[in-house]
Design a protein around this motif. Structure first.
Motif, mmCIF file in Angstrom:
data_model
loop_
_atom_site.group_PDB
_atom_site.id
_atom_site.type_symbol
_atom_site.label_atom_id
_atom_site.label_comp_id
_atom_site.label_asym_id
_atom_site.label_seq_id
_atom_site.Cartn_x
_atom_site.Cartn_y
_atom_site.Cartn_z
ATOM 1 N N VAL A 278 19.234 -35.154 -11.402
ATOM 2 C CA VAL A 278 19.532 -35.009 -9.970
ATOM 3 C C VAL A 278 20.201 -33.653 -9.703
ATOM 4 O O VAL A 278 19.858 -32.947 -8.747
ATOM 5 C CB VAL A 278 20.430 -36.177 -9.495
ATOM 6 N N TYR B 81 15.987 -41.632 -8.482
ATOM 7 C CA TYR B 81 17.125 -41.592 -9.397
ATOM 8 C C TYR B 81 18.336 -42.331 -8.837
ATOM 9 O O TYR B 81 19.403 -41.749 -8.635
ATOM 10 C CB TYR B 81 17.468 -40.146 -9.730
ATOM 11 N N THR C 221 20.211 -39.296 -15.869
ATOM 12 C CA THR C 221 19.732 -39.248 -14.489
ATOM 13 C C THR C 221 20.565 -38.269 -13.667
ATOM 14 O O THR C 221 20.040 -37.528 -12.840
ATOM 15 C CB THR C 221 19.814 -40.650 -13.841
ATOM 16 N N TYR C 222 21.879 -38.277 -13.894
ATOM 17 C CA TYR C 222 22.760 -37.375 -13.137
ATOM 18 C C TYR C 222 22.347 -35.920 -13.362
ATOM 19 O O TYR C 222 22.274 -35.132 -12.414
ATOM 20 C CB TYR C 222 24.219 -37.586 -13.554
ATOM 21 N N PHE D 42 22.078 -42.604 -10.646
ATOM 22 C CA PHE D 42 22.672 -41.336 -11.101
ATOM 23 C C PHE D 42 24.169 -41.435 -11.384
ATOM 24 O O PHE D 42 24.708 -40.660 -12.163
ATOM 25 C CB PHE D 42 22.384 -40.202 -10.099
ATOM 26 N N ARG E 254 31.038 -36.318 -13.041
ATOM 27 C CA ARG E 254 29.727 -36.758 -12.554
ATOM 28 C C ARG E 254 29.890 -37.855 -11.504
ATOM 29 O O ARG E 254 29.400 -38.968 -11.674
ATOM 30 C CB ARG E 254 28.865 -37.232 -13.726
#
Lengths: 102, 146
Positions: free
Chosen positions: B20, B7, B16-17, B10, B53
């Motif tokens: 993760v 990932y 994706t974040y 991210f 994020r």
């Protein structure tokens, strides 16, 4: 706000009823910077820049609890921490200007 | 030192974040569960109504009913600096109910850093991670630049 590592442990703290403004936060960071030796400043220049950017870019304030670490990954333990333990920090101070009609 | 975790985007990709974040929350929660413990978040990772994020931290969970926490900071995989570090930190006013003794893990996410993190988290949760032990674990990862 703390500068840590490499034998350094300096901090600047605040405690007040009103949310801390961005400008006051930046001033505290500057005070912390000024407490450090030239060598300690050199080791933390990028981390202070990152912390400064973080405060400048906050949108609408930071609500507690929050801790952020800005780390010099080329020197073990060397970092700048910002911790907001209660309330709100880094809000924008709003200046209200009243135009009075005669 | 190790292949990067899949990932890598991210910081640019919201989906994706979240994956993760889930990987870390799940890892910490599973290690806690093995020892009959539960975890709960102790930081406000949303600001002004919006989730932050930036990976700093990606997760901050503590063991419910204790003051022991784990904060994970993830750095950009393309960053050319060191890939793993860890330290202890007292978050909050010592002695207060809200104070948290943190193990902070700062890293580029890879299979290797996930591995060492799992070990350190378990040692920390089970009161077996001292300053000396942490130094020993970090020695292979440490380097200094003048």
């Amino acid at each position: 706000m703390q500068a840590q590592g490499g034998g350094i442990e300096e901090s600047e703290s605040w405690s007040q009823d009103k949310p801390l403004t961005k400008s006051s936060g930046l001033a505290l960071l500057e005070n912390l910077w000024n407490k450090l030796s030239k060598r300690a400043q050199k080791d933390r220049k990028e981390q202070f820049d990152s912390a400064r950017r973080f405060i400048e870019n906050v949108d609408g304030g930071v609500d507690a609890p929050l801790g952020k670490s800005f780390v010099n990954r080329k020197k073990r333990g060397v970092r700048v921490d910002i911790e907001v333990l209660a309330g709100t920090a880094f809000v924008l101070a709003i200046c209200l200007i009243y135009f009075l009609k005669a | 030192m190790s292949t990067l975790y899949p990932y890598v985007d991210f910081l640019e990709n919201e989906e994706t974040y979240l994956i993760v974040q889930e990987v870390w929350s799940d890892l910490i929660g599973r290690i806690a569960a093995v020892h009959g413990l539960e975890t709960v978040g102790y930081m406000n990772l949303s600001q002004n109504g919006n989730p932050v994020r930036d990976g700093n931290p990606v997760v901050a969970d503590k063991i419910r009913g204790t003051q022991k926490g784990i904060r994970v900071v993830l750095i950009d995989p393309i960053d050319d600096s060191g890939s793993f570090s860890a330290w202890f930190n007292n978050f909050g006013v010592k002695g207060s109910d809200e104070a948290v003794e943190e193990l902070v893990l700062d890293m580029k996410m890879s299979h290797a850093t996930l591995g060492i993190s799992s070990i350190l988290i378990e040692l920390w949760m089970t009161d077996r991670l001292t300053d000396e032990a942490l130094d020993d674990w970090l020695r292979p990862w440490s380097f200094e630049e003048e």
